[in-house]
Design a protein around this motif. Structure first.
Motif, PDB file in Angstrom:
ATOM      1  N   MET A  85       7.543  -9.763  -4.042  1.00  0.00           N
ATOM      2  CA  MET A  85       7.233  -9.631  -3.973  1.00  0.00           C
ATOM      3  C   MET A  85       5.915  -9.583  -5.863  1.00  0.00           C
ATOM      4  O   MET A  85       7.006  -8.870  -6.276  1.00  0.00           O
ATOM      5  CB  MET A  85       6.586  -7.700  -3.631  1.00  0.00           C
ATOM      6  CG  MET A  85       6.956  -8.436  -2.280  1.00  0.00           C
ATOM      7  SD  MET A  85       6.690  -7.090  -0.945  1.00  0.00           S
ATOM      8  CE  MET A  85       7.547  -7.465   0.536  1.00  0.00           C
TER       9      MET A  85
ATOM     10  N   ASN B 168       3.975  -7.325  -8.329  1.00  0.00           N
ATOM     11  CA  ASN B 168       3.940  -5.466  -8.713  1.00  0.00           C
ATOM     12  C   ASN B 168       2.594  -5.133  -8.580  1.00  0.00           C
ATOM     13  O   ASN B 168       2.016  -4.170  -7.533  1.00  0.00           O
ATOM     14  CB  ASN B 168       4.278  -4.915 -10.341  1.00  0.00           C
ATOM     15  CG  ASN B 168       5.309  -4.843  -9.883  1.00  0.00           C
ATOM     16  OD1 ASN B 168       6.574  -5.065  -8.814  1.00  0.00           O
ATOM     17  ND2 ASN B 168       6.357  -4.467 -10.888  1.00  0.00           N
TER      18      ASN B 168
ATOM     19  N   LYS C  71       0.255  -7.069  -7.555  1.00  0.00           N
ATOM     20  CA  LYS C  71      -0.519  -7.034  -5.767  1.00  0.00           C
ATOM     21  C   LYS C  71      -0.575  -5.622  -4.489  1.00  0.00           C
ATOM     22  O   LYS C  71      -1.589  -5.417  -3.902  1.00  0.00           O
ATOM     23  CB  LYS C  71       0.483  -7.787  -4.851  1.00  0.00           C
ATOM     24  CG  LYS C  71      -0.285  -8.331  -3.774  1.00  0.00           C
ATOM     25  CD  LYS C  71       0.054  -9.336  -3.219  1.00  0.00           C
ATOM     26  CE  LYS C  71      -0.539  -9.471  -1.703  1.00  0.00           C
ATOM     27  NZ  LYS C  71       0.484 -10.645  -0.824  1.00  0.00           N
ATOM     28  N   PHE C  72       0.667  -4.749  -4.961  1.00  0.00           N
ATOM     29  CA  PHE C  72       1.034  -3.494  -4.315  1.00  0.00           C
ATOM     30  C   PHE C  72       0.617  -2.357  -5.059  1.00  0.00           C
ATOM     31  O   PHE C  72       0.158  -1.139  -4.735  1.00  0.00           O
ATOM     32  CB  PHE C  72       1.936  -3.318  -4.778  1.00  0.00           C
ATOM     33  CG  PHE C  72       2.401  -4.279  -3.343  1.00  0.00           C
ATOM     34  CD1 PHE C  72       2.413  -4.673  -1.916  1.00  0.00           C
ATOM     35  CD2 PHE C  72       3.082  -5.607  -4.104  1.00  0.00           C
ATOM     36  CE1 PHE C  72       3.568  -5.408  -1.162  1.00  0.00           C
ATOM     37  CE2 PHE C  72       3.460  -6.371  -3.123  1.00  0.00           C
ATOM     38  CZ  PHE C  72       3.444  -6.248  -1.846  1.00  0.00           C
ATOM     39  N   ASP C  73      -0.262  -2.626  -6.448  1.00  0.00           N
ATOM     40  CA  ASP C  73      -0.689  -1.643  -7.310  1.00  0.00           C
ATOM     41  C   ASP C  73      -1.927  -0.608  -6.657  1.00  0.00           C
ATOM     42  O   ASP C  73      -2.864   0.138  -7.312  1.00  0.00           O
ATOM     43  CB  ASP C  73      -0.950  -2.137  -8.679  1.00  0.00           C
ATOM     44  CG  ASP C  73      -0.894  -1.103  -9.767  1.00  0.00           C
ATOM     45  OD1 ASP C  73      -0.354  -0.109  -9.346  1.00  0.00           O
ATOM     46  OD2 ASP C  73      -1.859  -1.258 -10.560  1.00  0.00           O
TER      47      ASP C  73
ATOM     48  N   TYR D 174      -2.589  -0.130  -3.098  1.00  0.00           N
ATOM     49  CA  TYR D 174      -2.785   0.443  -2.045  1.00  0.00           C
ATOM     50  C   TYR D 174      -3.080   2.027  -1.459  1.00  0.00           C
ATOM     51  O   TYR D 174      -3.634   2.710  -0.857  1.00  0.00           O
ATOM     52  CB  TYR D 174      -1.220  -0.001  -1.243  1.00  0.00           C
ATOM     53  CG  TYR D 174       0.255   0.793  -1.640  1.00  0.00           C
ATOM     54  CD1 TYR D 174       0.420   2.211  -1.008  1.00  0.00           C
ATOM     55  CD2 TYR D 174       0.753   0.460  -2.923  1.00  0.00           C
ATOM     56  CE1 TYR D 174       1.398   2.860  -1.387  1.00  0.00           C
ATOM     57  CE2 TYR D 174       1.914   0.985  -3.355  1.00  0.00           C
ATOM     58  CZ  TYR D 174       1.991   2.905  -2.508  1.00  0.00           C
ATOM     59  OH  TYR D 174       3.169   3.251  -2.539  1.00  0.00           O
TER      60      TYR D 174
ATOM     61  N   ILE E 189       6.293   3.428   5.421  1.00  0.00           N
ATOM     62  CA  ILE E 189       5.749   3.877   3.865  1.00  0.00           C
ATOM     63  C   ILE E 189       6.619   5.565   4.135  1.00  0.00           C
ATOM     64  O   ILE E 189       7.768   6.134   3.177  1.00  0.00           O
ATOM     65  CB  ILE E 189       4.514   4.217   3.589  1.00  0.00           C
ATOM     66  CG1 ILE E 189       4.120   1.947   3.183  1.00  0.00           C
ATOM     67  CG2 ILE E 189       4.158   4.536   2.643  1.00  0.00           C
ATOM     68  CD1 ILE E 189       2.731   1.963   3.632  1.00  0.00           C
TER      69      ILE E 189
END
Lengths: 145, 145
Positions: free
Chosen positions: A1, A3, A5-7, A9, A138
Motif C-alpha cells: 500500500m 502511504n 493514498k492513505f494520507d 482518510y 479502525i
DNA sequence: TACAAATATTTAGTATGACAAATATATTTA
DNA sequence: TAAATATATTTGTCATACTAAATATTTGTA
C-alpha cells in the motif's frame, strides 16, 4: 500500500463526522428541541438504562468523565435528569431521567431517527455493513489501551 | 430499510473519528512534536500551498474562520507561521510558513504518515475505496448549503 | 484499627467547534 | 461621490474533549 493514498482518510473521516453532527444540530435547533446533539446522546442512554452511575454512563456514551459531569450539570439545570447519591457507595452517583426527561426522549426519538436516516440516501445495506465493519476495525486497530 | 438498524452509525462514526484523533495526538505528544493534530492539519496545507489568505486556508482545512484565526495565533506564537497584510486588499492576510515551520513539516511528514497508516491494518484497498466513497456520499447527502 | 492505595466525581486549564456580533476595508449603487 | 452593501478578519460566548490535579470515600493491608 502506498502511504500517500492513505494520507487523507483522517481528513474525510473528521469532516464527515463533523457534518453529521452539524446536520443533526441544525435540525434540532430548527425544530426547537432546545438540547445539543451530545446532550441527546446522554439522554438516550439514560432512557434505555436508568440507574446508571456517572462512570458507567460516561463509558456507554463514549465520553470522558469531566465532559459527562458538565453535560449532566446542564441536563439538571434543564430539569431533564436527577442525581441521587448511592448510599451503598457514597463516592458514586446514580442518574435517572425526570418525567419531563422521559417524555422528551420518547417524543423526540422518532424525529431524531428520521434526521439520522438522511445520511443514508443513495447507499445500500451492504454499504452500511461495510461502513460499520471498517469503522470498528479502525477503532480496534488504534485502541491500544 | 429499518430505522433501528441505522440508529447508531452516528455514534460509531463519532467515536472512530475521535479515536483516530486521539491516537495521532498521543503519538505526537509521545514523540515530542509539540503541536496538536489540528495545528498539524493547518501547517500541512500551508506547506503545500504558500501564500493563502486565511479565508482560503480555512476552507481547505475544513475549519471555520474564527477557529482558524485562533489556530494561526498559536502557530505565530510558536514561530511556525507568519501573517502578511495583502496590500492590494487590506482586509486580507496572507499566511506563510517560517523556515522553522517548513523544516517542521518536512521532518514530521513521514512520521505522521506512518502514524496514519496504523488505522488500516487488516483492511484492504477495496475497503479503503468503499470507505471514502461512503463518507463522501454521506457528506454530500447532508451538505444542503 | 490505622494507613496506604484505589476509585468516583469534580474542578481547572487549554484547545477546538459553532454561531453571532464587531471591526476594518472594498465594492456597488443611487 | 456619499451611502448602502458586501467581504475578511477578529472577538465573545457557550459547548465539548483531553489532561492533570483536587476532593471525598472506600478498600486493602500491615
Amino acid at each position: 500500500m502506498l502511504n500517500e493514498k492513505f494520507d487523507r482518510y483522517s481528513f474525510i473521516l473528521d469532516q464527515t463526522a463533523k457534518k453529521v453532527k452539524q446536520f443533526a444540530q441544525s435540525s434540532f435547533t430548527e425544530k426547537g428541541f432546545d438540547i445539543t446533539v451530545d446532550q441527546w446522546a446522554v439522554l438516550k442512554v439514560l432512557y434505555e438504562t436508568e440507574q446508571l452511575s456517572q462512570k458507567e454512563l460516561a463509558r456507554r456514551c463514549g465520553k470522558d468523565q469531566p465532559t459527562l459531569t458538565r453535560i449532566v450539570d446542564i441536563l439538571l439545570k434543564k430539569g431533564l435528569a436527577e442525581r441521587v447519591i448511592d448510599e451503598t457507595d457514597r463516592r458514586s452517583l446514580y442518574l435517572h431521567l425526570t418525567e419531563e426527561g422521559k417524555l422528551k426522549v420518547a417524543s423526540l426519538s422518532p424525529i431524531v431517527a428520521e434526521i439520522r436516516m438522511k445520511a443514508w440516501e443513495k447507499l445500500t445495506e451492504k454499504d452500511f455493513e461495510d461502513f460499520t465493519r471498517i469503522l470498528n476495525t479502525i477503532y480496534n486497530n488504534l485502541n491500544i489501551s
